[in-house]
Design an enzyme around this catalytic site. Structure first.
Site, mmCIF file in Angstrom:
data_model
loop_
_atom_site.group_PDB
_atom_site.id
_atom_site.type_symbol
_atom_site.label_atom_id
_atom_site.label_comp_id
_atom_site.label_asym_id
_atom_site.label_seq_id
_atom_site.Cartn_x
_atom_site.Cartn_y
_atom_site.Cartn_z
ATOM 1 N N ARG A 1 0.844 -1.203 0.000
ATOM 2 C CA ARG A 1 0.000 0.000 0.000
ATOM 3 C C ARG A 1 0.879 1.253 0.000
ATOM 4 O O ARG A 1 1.937 1.293 0.618
ATOM 5 C CB ARG A 1 -0.942 -0.019 1.209
ATOM 6 C CG ARG A 1 -1.879 -1.206 1.169
ATOM 7 C CD ARG A 1 -2.786 -1.288 2.376
ATOM 8 N NE ARG A 1 -3.772 -0.212 2.397
ATOM 9 C CZ ARG A 1 -4.720 -0.111 3.326
ATOM 10 N NH1 ARG A 1 -4.780 -1.013 4.309
ATOM 11 N NH2 ARG A 1 -5.580 0.877 3.283
ATOM 12 N N SER B 1 -5.609 8.802 -0.379
ATOM 13 C CA SER B 1 -6.185 8.363 0.889
ATOM 14 C C SER B 1 -6.297 9.547 1.826
ATOM 15 O O SER B 1 -5.352 10.335 1.956
ATOM 16 C CB SER B 1 -5.313 7.286 1.535
ATOM 17 O OG SER B 1 -5.794 6.966 2.832
ATOM 18 N N SER B 2 -7.438 9.671 2.503
ATOM 19 C CA SER B 2 -7.588 10.709 3.520
ATOM 20 C C SER B 2 -6.747 10.401 4.752
ATOM 21 O O SER B 2 -6.517 11.279 5.594
ATOM 22 C CB SER B 2 -9.058 10.843 3.918
ATOM 23 O OG SER B 2 -9.521 9.659 4.550
ATOM 24 N N SER C 1 -12.974 10.912 0.734
ATOM 25 C CA SER C 1 -13.425 10.498 2.075
ATOM 26 C C SER C 1 -13.379 11.639 3.077
ATOM 27 O O SER C 1 -12.886 11.503 4.198
ATOM 28 C CB SER C 1 -12.594 9.310 2.579
ATOM 29 O OG SER C 1 -12.652 8.229 1.685
ATOM 30 N N ASP D 1 -15.887 2.532 1.997
ATOM 31 C CA ASP D 1 -15.747 1.225 2.636
ATOM 32 C C ASP D 1 -17.036 0.412 2.548
ATOM 33 O O ASP D 1 -17.019 -0.796 2.816
ATOM 34 C CB ASP D 1 -15.353 1.384 4.110
ATOM 35 C CG ASP D 1 -13.851 1.569 4.295
ATOM 36 O OD1 ASP D 1 -13.109 1.402 3.310
ATOM 37 O OD2 ASP D 1 -13.429 1.884 5.418
ATOM 38 N N LYS E 1 -6.650 -0.158 -1.519
ATOM 39 C CA LYS E 1 -6.939 -0.602 -0.149
ATOM 40 C C LYS E 1 -6.300 -1.974 0.078
ATOM 41 O O LYS E 1 -5.296 -2.319 -0.551
ATOM 42 C CB LYS E 1 -8.453 -0.647 0.061
ATOM 43 C CG LYS E 1 -9.133 0.709 -0.028
ATOM 44 C CD LYS E 1 -8.965 1.487 1.255
ATOM 45 C CE LYS E 1 -9.834 2.723 1.280
ATOM 46 N NZ LYS E 1 -9.797 3.400 2.595
ATOM 47 N N ARG F 1 -10.241 -3.266 -4.744
ATOM 48 C CA ARG F 1 -11.591 -3.681 -4.383
ATOM 49 C C ARG F 1 -12.572 -3.665 -5.554
ATOM 50 O O ARG F 1 -13.500 -4.470 -5.597
ATOM 51 C CB ARG F 1 -12.096 -2.818 -3.219
ATOM 52 C CG ARG F 1 -11.406 -3.200 -1.909
ATOM 53 C CD ARG F 1 -11.824 -2.333 -0.748
ATOM 54 N NE ARG F 1 -11.420 -2.956 0.515
ATOM 55 C CZ ARG F 1 -11.469 -2.355 1.691
ATOM 56 N NH1 ARG F 1 -11.897 -1.112 1.789
ATOM 57 N NH2 ARG F 1 -11.090 -3.005 2.786
#
Length: 424
Positions: free
Chosen positions: A119, A164-165, A191, A307, A334, A338
């Site tokens: 990641r 990504s937050s 997000s 999510d 993630k 996904r």
């Protein structure tokens, strides 16, 4: 399975505490002056990994009353000395604890599983370097990450929030421990509700934070003060029992999750309402009741509650028209890709899909049983378990992956829906 024609009294689901709140509160409590108590924390692989990582950094977290309360002895500063920190699979541990280490004093090595090493961390490493820490990573910005630091001065930080937050949240939570004010300019934030959660919790622990305008946040030095906090149930996890009610024509209530929730993922129930479910959000509880049929024929932007997009996608084949989900490009980074994971598993069940960089369309179908490839991703396992309530012979290749956020998930689903198709 025959769906209910009348709605019985709602069943009460037992949903564990929010992972997002638990891990943020753990860090803020460690950074605070004094001893904080976190009531009803989530006890799962990710939160225990975070708690252990704090211990590795020299902070004391005591589990009391059979894990009903976690007591955190705060130091009023970042970590000191030399520590090796193992983050397991927990993205929040790596992304929150790296900035926390950087506002300390010493040499800290953060590492994690092969899944976590895959990641991205490069934007965070670059920002910490610009603030004055010495940061080294594997090629591409991957773990293991070494942070050598004597604290950070603060200043002006520009953050690209498109990946990504969590990068922004990690930097924000450590900013009150920097020596001068920090002014954040944020672009392309995904997000946003998670950042709102971060800011609310920072203020709860006494931080001085002001939002000048959209995308500009100023944090003043001064640290944190200890506080007691009750962790509300996890809204992302609640999505599975809410979706289960929607597809079985039953009613489920989650107490402790209502108006005033810190979690943007509660808006997942708005999508279920578009699919024909009845939704009632009260001050201290939310109830979802399934309708006579599942409706489709719409597009939902789920970027701010990403999510839960897999929960919608997993039950979408049961709808009467296609459903398109947009705004989810960042979910490719993630625990798994996904979008690809959902599409491949739906195909295995005989369901047609279309995908793009940030979207997925699921078409109505009569799914057949198949073995779901979880990819060690808890949300894949839980989302498809919900579909398994209606589809016989649906099984998971890794049922235990749910332990990352809800170790008792399968038992709770069987308790609530004992007459539905079992998922193993």
């Amino acid at each position: 399975m025959t769906r209910a024609t009348t709605h019985p009294a709602p069943m009460t689901a037992r949903i564990p505490g929010s992972k997002s709140i638990t891990n943020r509160a753990l860090l803020l409590a460690a950074a605070a002056v004094g001893t904080s108590r976190l009531r009803s924390p989530l006890v799962s692989a990710d939160t225990v990994a975070f708690r252990t990582a704090l211990s590795d950094l020299g902070f004391t977290v005591a589990a009391l009353d059979h894990d009903e309360v976690w007591e955190v002895a705060g130091a009023g500063r970042g970590p000191t000395g030399s520590s090796a920190v193992w983050c397991e699979d927990a993205g929040t541990a790596a992304r929150f604890l790296a900035p926390f280490a950087a506002v300390g004093n010493g040499r800290f090595v953060l590492d994690g599983s092969a899944q976590l090493r895959a990641r991205p961390l490069r934007p965070l490493a670059d920002t910490l370097t610009a603030l004055g820490a010495t940061v080294t990573t594997e090629p591409g910005g991957a773990l293991p990450m070494t942070v050598e630091t004597g604290g950070l001065d603060g200043g002006t930080i520009t953050v690209d929030g498109s990946l990504s937050s969590q990068f922004l949240s990690g930097l924000l939570m450590s900013a009150p421990l920097m020596r001068t004010p920090v002014r954040f300019t944020v672009h392309n934030l995904v997000s946003r509700p998670y950042v709102n959660m971060t800011l609310t919790l920072m203020r709860r622990f006494g931080a001085q934070v002001t939002e000048q305008r959209e995308g500009v946040i100023e944090v003043h030095p001064g640290g944190y003060s200890a506080t007691d906090l009750t962790v509300e149930p996890d809204a992302s996890t609640a999505s599975y029992v809410f979706a289960a009610a929607a597809i079985t024509g039953t009613a489920v209530t989650v107490p402790g999750l209502g108006h005033g929730s810190l979690q943007g993922d509660l808006h997942f129930v708005d999508v279920l309402q578009r699919m024909g479910a009845q939704v009632r959000i009260a001050d201290t509880a939310t109830t979802v009741t399934g309708g006579d049929r599942l409706r489709g024929g719409f597009c939902a932007d789920m970027g701010e509650m990403s999510d839960t997009f897999m929960t919608v996608a997993a039950i979408a084949p049961l709808a009467d028209a296609p459903i398109t989900i947009r705004g989810i490009a960042h979910t490719r980074l993630k625990e798994s890709d996904r979008i690809a994971a959902v599409a491949e598993n739906l195909h295995a069940l005989g369901v047609a899909t279309d995908t793009g960089h940030d979207w997925l369309t699921v078409y109505p179908a009569s799914p057949t049983g198949a073995r779901i490839a979880c990819r060690r991703d808890h949300r894949i396992g839980m989302a498809f378990s919900v579909l398994g309530l209606r589809i016989p012979h649906l099984t998971l290749d890794d049922p235990s992956c749910v332990a990352k956020t809800f170790p008792g998930f399968h038992q709770e689903l069987r308790r609530l829906f004992p007459l539905s198709a079992p998922v193993i």
